[in-house]
Design a protein around this motif. Sequence first.
Motif, PDB file in Angstrom:
ATOM      1  N   TRP A   1      67.806  29.927  31.063  1.00 25.51           N
ATOM      2  CA  TRP A   1      67.517  29.224  30.091  1.00 25.51           C
ATOM      3  C   TRP A   1      67.542  29.705  28.526  1.00 25.51           C
ATOM      4  O   TRP A   1      67.510  29.176  27.493  1.00 25.51           O
ATOM      5  CB  TRP A   1      66.361  28.456  30.590  1.00 25.51           C
ATOM      6  CG  TRP A   1      66.640  27.081  31.454  1.00 25.51           C
ATOM      7  CD1 TRP A   1      66.674  27.314  32.875  1.00 25.51           C
ATOM      8  CD2 TRP A   1      67.094  26.022  31.184  1.00 25.51           C
ATOM      9  NE1 TRP A   1      66.944  26.136  33.568  1.00 25.51           N
ATOM     10  CE2 TRP A   1      67.221  25.165  32.523  1.00 25.51           C
ATOM     11  CE3 TRP A   1      67.230  25.032  30.079  1.00 25.51           C
ATOM     12  CZ2 TRP A   1      67.727  23.921  32.574  1.00 25.51           C
ATOM     13  CZ3 TRP A   1      67.674  23.817  30.042  1.00 25.51           C
ATOM     14  CH2 TRP A   1      67.736  23.198  31.425  1.00 25.51           C
TER      15      TRP A   1
ATOM     16  N   PHE B   1      66.702  28.650  24.687  1.00 29.45           N
ATOM     17  CA  PHE B   1      65.450  28.069  24.501  1.00 29.45           C
ATOM     18  C   PHE B   1      64.625  29.054  24.452  1.00 29.45           C
ATOM     19  O   PHE B   1      64.767  30.240  25.070  1.00 29.45           O
ATOM     20  CB  PHE B   1      65.286  27.297  26.032  1.00 29.45           C
ATOM     21  CG  PHE B   1      66.203  26.114  26.085  1.00 29.45           C
ATOM     22  CD1 PHE B   1      65.414  24.881  25.300  1.00 29.45           C
ATOM     23  CD2 PHE B   1      67.141  26.112  26.706  1.00 29.45           C
ATOM     24  CE1 PHE B   1      66.277  23.612  25.484  1.00 29.45           C
ATOM     25  CE2 PHE B   1      68.157  24.897  26.466  1.00 29.45           C
ATOM     26  CZ  PHE B   1      67.738  23.476  25.841  1.00 29.45           C
TER      27      PHE B   1
ATOM     28  N   TYR C   1      65.752  18.808  28.375  1.00 34.29           N
ATOM     29  CA  TYR C   1      66.281  19.997  29.003  1.00 34.29           C
ATOM     30  C   TYR C   1      64.698  20.736  29.482  1.00 34.29           C
ATOM     31  O   TYR C   1      65.042  21.571  30.499  1.00 34.29           O
ATOM     32  CB  TYR C   1      66.800  21.011  27.821  1.00 34.29           C
ATOM     33  CG  TYR C   1      67.919  20.066  27.227  1.00 34.29           C
ATOM     34  CD1 TYR C   1      69.132  20.043  27.971  1.00 34.29           C
ATOM     35  CD2 TYR C   1      68.193  19.805  26.004  1.00 34.29           C
ATOM     36  CE1 TYR C   1      70.324  19.422  27.690  1.00 34.29           C
ATOM     37  CE2 TYR C   1      69.017  18.965  25.505  1.00 34.29           C
ATOM     38  CZ  TYR C   1      70.165  18.895  26.311  1.00 34.29           C
ATOM     39  OH  TYR C   1      71.272  18.245  25.991  1.00 34.29           O
ATOM     40  N   TYR C   2      63.704  21.034  28.817  1.00 34.23           N
ATOM     41  CA  TYR C   2      62.534  21.477  29.340  1.00 34.23           C
ATOM     42  C   TYR C   2      62.218  20.555  30.689  1.00 34.23           C
ATOM     43  O   TYR C   2      61.575  21.564  31.330  1.00 34.23           O
ATOM     44  CB  TYR C   2      61.307  21.381  28.328  1.00 34.23           C
ATOM     45  CG  TYR C   2      61.850  22.436  27.226  1.00 34.23           C
ATOM     46  CD1 TYR C   2      61.306  23.841  27.340  1.00 34.23           C
ATOM     47  CD2 TYR C   2      62.106  22.160  25.959  1.00 34.23           C
ATOM     48  CE1 TYR C   2      61.701  24.915  26.538  1.00 34.23           C
ATOM     49  CE2 TYR C   2      62.209  22.929  24.993  1.00 34.23           C
ATOM     50  CZ  TYR C   2      62.122  24.217  25.428  1.00 34.23           C
ATOM     51  OH  TYR C   2      62.373  25.452  24.420  1.00 34.23           O
TER      52      TYR C   2
ATOM     53  N   ALA D   1      64.181  19.597  32.489  1.00 38.04           N
ATOM     54  CA  ALA D   1      65.127  20.056  33.791  1.00 38.04           C
ATOM     55  C   ALA D   1      64.604  21.543  34.155  1.00 38.04           C
ATOM     56  O   ALA D   1      64.703  21.972  35.460  1.00 38.04           O
ATOM     57  CB  ALA D   1      66.412  20.103  33.134  1.00 38.04           C
TER      58      ALA D   1
ATOM     59  N   ARG E   1      70.575  29.898  27.036  1.00 41.78           N
ATOM     60  CA  ARG E   1      71.040  28.455  26.691  1.00 41.78           C
ATOM     61  C   ARG E   1      70.329  28.340  25.212  1.00 41.78           C
ATOM     62  O   ARG E   1      70.645  27.384  24.926  1.00 41.78           O
ATOM     63  CB  ARG E   1      70.624  27.395  27.478  1.00 41.78           C
ATOM     64  CG  ARG E   1      71.347  27.395  28.977  1.00 41.78           C
ATOM     65  CD  ARG E   1      70.915  26.472  30.073  1.00 41.78           C
ATOM     66  NE  ARG E   1      71.929  26.135  30.926  1.00 41.78           N
ATOM     67  CZ  ARG E   1      71.896  25.385  32.079  1.00 41.78           C
ATOM     68  NH1 ARG E   1      70.929  24.780  32.138  1.00 41.78           N
ATOM     69  NH2 ARG E   1      72.496  25.625  33.114  1.00 41.78           N
TER      70      ARG E   1
ATOM     71  N   PHE F   1      64.847  17.785  22.843  1.00 40.19           N
ATOM     72  CA  PHE F   1      65.019  18.989  23.647  1.00 40.19           C
ATOM     73  C   PHE F   1      64.052  18.709  24.752  1.00 40.19           C
ATOM     74  O   PHE F   1      64.089  19.445  25.723  1.00 40.19           O
ATOM     75  CB  PHE F   1      64.489  20.388  22.913  1.00 40.19           C
ATOM     76  CG  PHE F   1      65.441  20.765  21.764  1.00 40.19           C
ATOM     77  CD1 PHE F   1      66.805  21.214  22.116  1.00 40.19           C
ATOM     78  CD2 PHE F   1      65.274  20.797  20.698  1.00 40.19           C
ATOM     79  CE1 PHE F   1      67.616  21.674  21.522  1.00 40.19           C
ATOM     80  CE2 PHE F   1      66.078  21.111  19.480  1.00 40.19           C
ATOM     81  CZ  PHE F   1      67.412  21.706  20.019  1.00 40.19           C
TER      82      PHE F   1
END
Length: 138
Positions: free
Chosen positions: A109, A114, A78-79, A81, A112, A75
């Motif tokens: 987010w 998170f 993604y963090y 980003a 998504r 992950f």
Amino acid sequence: MKKKREHWPGISPEEKARKAVAKYLAKTEPGRVKSIIDDMKPGMLEKYRKSAVVQRLVDSATGRVIDKVGVPTAFRVYYLAFGREVYGRWRRFGARALTNELALVRIKWINRGFSLSILDRVETEIIATLEKEKVPKE
């Protein structure tokens, strides 16, 4: 009915086309293009250097938070980003609009899947780092 006004009165369409092609060829002549790019290159390199430094600050701030929290490696990207998106909004918006923009980014987010608490910590860390380092906004 109004008569259509010509841009180049008295010049035939063939002559217009010839002039346009000549102008294009002069504009795209390799030597001219190279000299323009050579003149621009130092400024471009400096701008890239500055943006790379700031990007490293943002990624480091994000990394510190997700390392402390123990986010799985899968992950991490993604963090990162998310952190870059926070930086982009911070750079473009003033205080009043920034609050709303960051809320929208957070919602995106969260939708998504998170964690809100991690996203908030990343956002706080990035903004604190940028302000501590006195990174200029656009």
